[in-house]
Design an enzyme around this catalytic site. Structure first.
Site, PDB file in Angstrom:
ATOM      1  N   CYS A  68      -7.797  13.617 -17.706  1.00  0.00           N
ATOM      2  CA  CYS A  68      -6.367  13.325 -17.801  1.00  0.00           C
ATOM      3  C   CYS A  68      -6.033  12.011 -17.124  1.00  0.00           C
ATOM      4  O   CYS A  68      -5.107  11.322 -17.498  1.00  0.00           O
ATOM      5  CB  CYS A  68      -5.561  14.410 -17.121  1.00  0.00           C
ATOM      6  SG  CYS A  68      -6.353  15.980 -17.135  1.00  0.00           S
ATOM      7  N   HIS A  98     -18.770   1.358  -8.849  1.00  0.00           N
ATOM      8  CA  HIS A  98     -17.620   2.064  -9.420  1.00  0.00           C
ATOM      9  C   HIS A  98     -17.990   3.492  -9.816  1.00  0.00           C
ATOM     10  O   HIS A  98     -17.297   4.450  -9.463  1.00  0.00           O
ATOM     11  CB  HIS A  98     -17.088   1.305 -10.633  1.00  0.00           C
ATOM     12  CG  HIS A  98     -15.924   1.982 -11.282  1.00  0.00           C
ATOM     13  ND1 HIS A  98     -14.673   2.008 -10.720  1.00  0.00           N
ATOM     14  CD2 HIS A  98     -15.828   2.691 -12.436  1.00  0.00           C
ATOM     15  CE1 HIS A  98     -13.852   2.685 -11.492  1.00  0.00           C
ATOM     16  NE2 HIS A  98     -14.529   3.112 -12.542  1.00  0.00           N
TER      17      HIS A  98
END
Lengths: 434, 271
Positions: free
Chosen positions: A52, A101
């Protein structure tokens, strides 16, 4: 192959508002986009993570810049955005940055609620899906599996997960203090986010009777509702449904308030003053702070819940800092591995290994045969050298052979495994390997 | 002057102190000790009432000391029976404080055994007075529940958790407690008023004569009746129910004491 070929193109809650994230073609999630991305020129291996709050395309590419541009175009196809906008709403990490990351994402340092544990499961699922579709190869296998073990290390060595889990635990405890048993209570999720889902899962584990999902786009609401075996309503239907729920968890990305005091006031009369527990975990807030003034309405936002669990800010910051240090350390280690993942470094490593072995064995043998003449010693040294050279000849030819980049990566991987050139391999245990 | 009353009083004070200790430290042994002390004090109290019955030759609910003592006795046994059927976390602490306060009032009042005035020599005395005081006992427990509710709700609402959040049960449980106390107390209150009116008919010739005590008991009755009625029709529950049951109990207490001391009337000789 070089370190530059790793890249991540992504969109998360930090760079793009929910309206943009929703426009990403793959949120509806029918076919895994890795199949299409894999066919993009330059792309050798890829994996797609969509939650989401984020979309991440993890990719190994021969021409990172070009591939990244194509991936961006692919991701935003149909969103109707200009190239400049696409660049603004997404990020590109290459090489070392990409490694860092992904490790941060897996360790939940990049999450909206730092430390929430769901992201690792989502990443594992994404990896499994890509593995089934055979879009990941030796580089991403190693890379993504490494991110799992980094996440695991962060979780065991720091208390990063403590605050997120205890926030959702505190929400459940509070709900129990208000409602007693949760067995006949219903929860409504407004908007969707990692934390909201986590809290909902906790509540369901406590035996909550039903889940209603309200979302700006009904399709997303339906997808999420299916996961919780619940029903879906559009955002307009929210106040109508409010009469039938007892707990509301709001986490929309809306900039303004979603629910006002005056919307709820008449509903409390219809509810016969049955209490309403409102949890606002959105930033900025979704729920009118004045709602707490209403009788039998209990409003908690994320900071209130954090206060409840008494995890003070500096302590949480300390955990995040030490987690970041672990991630940096692991990034550096992985970088070393990655740099070795070329043909030349592999050959050098192979030769070094053979030379070390040869030296060691020679020393052992010669120290036992002290009566040998210098000539004889020389002959034994030549024997050892030519043996190792001959043994290495075919592996090196095999490594240097022509072929597609994937073949090459596969060959590198085989050689490195057969000759044990990656000693740190042993720290990937069964679970992390999936 | 027998020693039973001071012993009982001491027993209640010890039970209350132990309950308070349990409330602070939450050690199981403290809770068990408190419950045994309260039960022992309750048994002593029963013996005390029995002894007084034989000493006076009539039901010992004829003056302030006796009425409040009986009130405390009803509350003790009401609570012990209640908790045998239905448990509420740390309810005992609040109830025992209430019992001790009542016993203090009883200890301060005159303990003289007075001969019964002619108007009170009736079978209705034990029936009416004991029912009315038992009603008060359950309403007092409802009051304790209301206090607990408001304390717990204040911490949850203000989002600042102090001593009560962990120790008190859920708001739902406290609201149910209120409901249970009322469903025992309200029928008893109704019955107390009805038996009182029969007694009034026998003693003074009319069922109802708007004497202040009668009026105030009716006011109390209406407060509780309204609470019960609106609970089911309008959802007067939780916070409002807690406040209402506290107001109702204040009215009940006023009926018991305030009327006697402030307003007088034909009930005046009864505590």
């Amino acid at each position: 192959m070089s370190a530059d070929s790793l890249l991540i193109v992504g969109v998360n809650h930090k760079v793009a508002p929910v309206e943009i994230r929703e426009k990403l073609a793959h949120n509806a999630g029918c076919e895994n986009p890795v199949v299409a991305i894999k066919t993009l020129p330059g792309c050798r291996e890829c994996c797609f993570l969509g939650t989401c709050n984020r979309v991440e395309v993890i990719c190994a590419s021969a021409a990172p810049e070009a591939t990244a541009r194509l991936i961006r175009q692919h991701l935003f196809s149909g969103a109707g955005l200009s190239e400049a906008e696409i660049e603004r709403y997404s990020y590109l990490h290459v090489g070392r940055q990409a490694v860092n990351h992904l490790f941060r994402v897996a360790a939940s340092l990049d999450s909206m609620i730092v430390g929430e544990p769901q992201i690792l499961g989502q990443l594992k699922k994404a990896y499994r899906a890509a593995a089934e579709l055979k879009t990941v190869g030796p580089v991403l296998n190693k890379f993504i599996n490494k991110s799992f073990s980094v996440a695991k290390r962060v979780r065991t060595e720091t208390n990063i997960g403590g605050s997120a889990v205890s926030i959702s635990y505190a929400a459940v405890q509070l709900a129990k203090k208000i409602f007693g048993s949760l067995n006949d209570k219903r929860v409504m999720l407004v908007g969707a986010g990692e934390m909201a889902e986590l809290a909902a899962e906790h509540l369901i584990a406590q035996g909550i009777a039903g889940v209603v999902v309200a979302n700006r786009t009904l399709e997303r609401a339906i997808t999420l509702a299916q996961r919780f075996n619940g029903t879906a309503v559009s955002l307009e239907g929210l106040s109508g449904e409010l009469e039938n729920v007892d707990i509301l968890i709001s986490s929309t990305g809306a900039t303004g308030l979603v629910l006002m005091r005056d919307d709820v006031k008449p509903i409390m009369r219809q509810r016969m003053n049955r209490p309403l527990f409102l949890i606002d975990i959105a930033v900025p807030r979704d729920l009118d702070p004045k709602l707490n003034d209403l009788d039998n309405v209990y409003l908690y936002d994320i900071d209130n819940l954090k206060d409840v669990v008494e995890v003070n800010k500096s302590e949480r910051q300390k955990e995040a800092d030490s987690a970041s240090r672990i991630v940096d350390e692991e990034t550096a280690k992985f970088q070393l591995w990655l740099e070795g993942m070329g043909v030349t470094p592999t050959i050098v490593a192979l030769r070094n290994k053979a030379d070390t072995l040869r030296q060691a064995e020679l020393e052992k043998t010669l120290s036992q045969l002290k009566e040998l003449s210098p000539k004889q010693v020389k002959a034994i040294e030549v024997l050892a050298a030519s043996l190792t050279n001959k043994m290495l000849h075919h592996p090196i030819v095999f490594l240097k052979a022509k072929g597609g980049p994937e073949e090459q990566a596969g060959r590198l991987d085989s050689i490195r495994q057969i000759y044990g050139l990656d000693p740190e391999d042993s720290d990937l245990d069964e679970e992390d390997q999936l | 002057m027998n020693m039973l009353f001071p012993l009982t009083y001491l027993g209640y004070l010890l039970a209350t102190a132990t309950y308070l200790l349990w409330f602070i430290n939450q050690q199981r042994t403290a809770r068990l000790a408190a419950r045994w002390l309260l039960t022992a004090a309750g048994i002593l109290h029963t013996l005390n009432l029995g002894a007084r019955y034989f000493e006076a030759g009539h039901t010992p609910i004829s003056n302030m000391h006796e009425a409040v003592s009986f009130f405390a006795w009803s509350m003790t046994w009401g609570f012990l029976i209640f908790r045998w059927r239905y448990r509420v976390k740390n309810f005992g602490t609040f109830v025992s404080v209430g019992i001790s306060l009542l016993m203090t009032v009883a200890a301060l009042a005159s303990k003289e055994v007075t001969p019964l005035p002619p108007a009170m020599r009736s079978l209705w005395l034990p029936v009416h007075a004991s029912i009315a005081l038992m009603a008060n006992a359950f309403l007092a427990m409802g009051f304790c529940g209301g206090v607990m509710y408001l304390l717990q709700e204040r911490e949850i609402k203000s989002r600042r958790f102090g001593i009560f959040y962990e120790r008190l049960p859920s708001l739902e449980a406290l609201d149910n407690l209120n409901q249970h106390c009322l469903s025992a107390g309200f029928p008893l209150l109704t019955l107390g008023i009805i038996t009182g009116s029969f007694w009034a008919k026998q003693a003074w010739g009319s069922y109802w004569q708007w004497d202040p005590k009668e009026t105030w008991s009716l006011i109390t009755w209406f407060i509780y009746a309204a609470l019960l009625h609106f609970r089911f029709t309008m959802g007067w529950r939780r916070r409002r129910a807690a406040i209402m049951s506290m107001i109702g109990f204040a009215a009940a207490l006023f009926t018991l004491w305030g009327v006697t001391y402030l307003l007088g009337g034909i009930h005046a000789y009864v505590g």
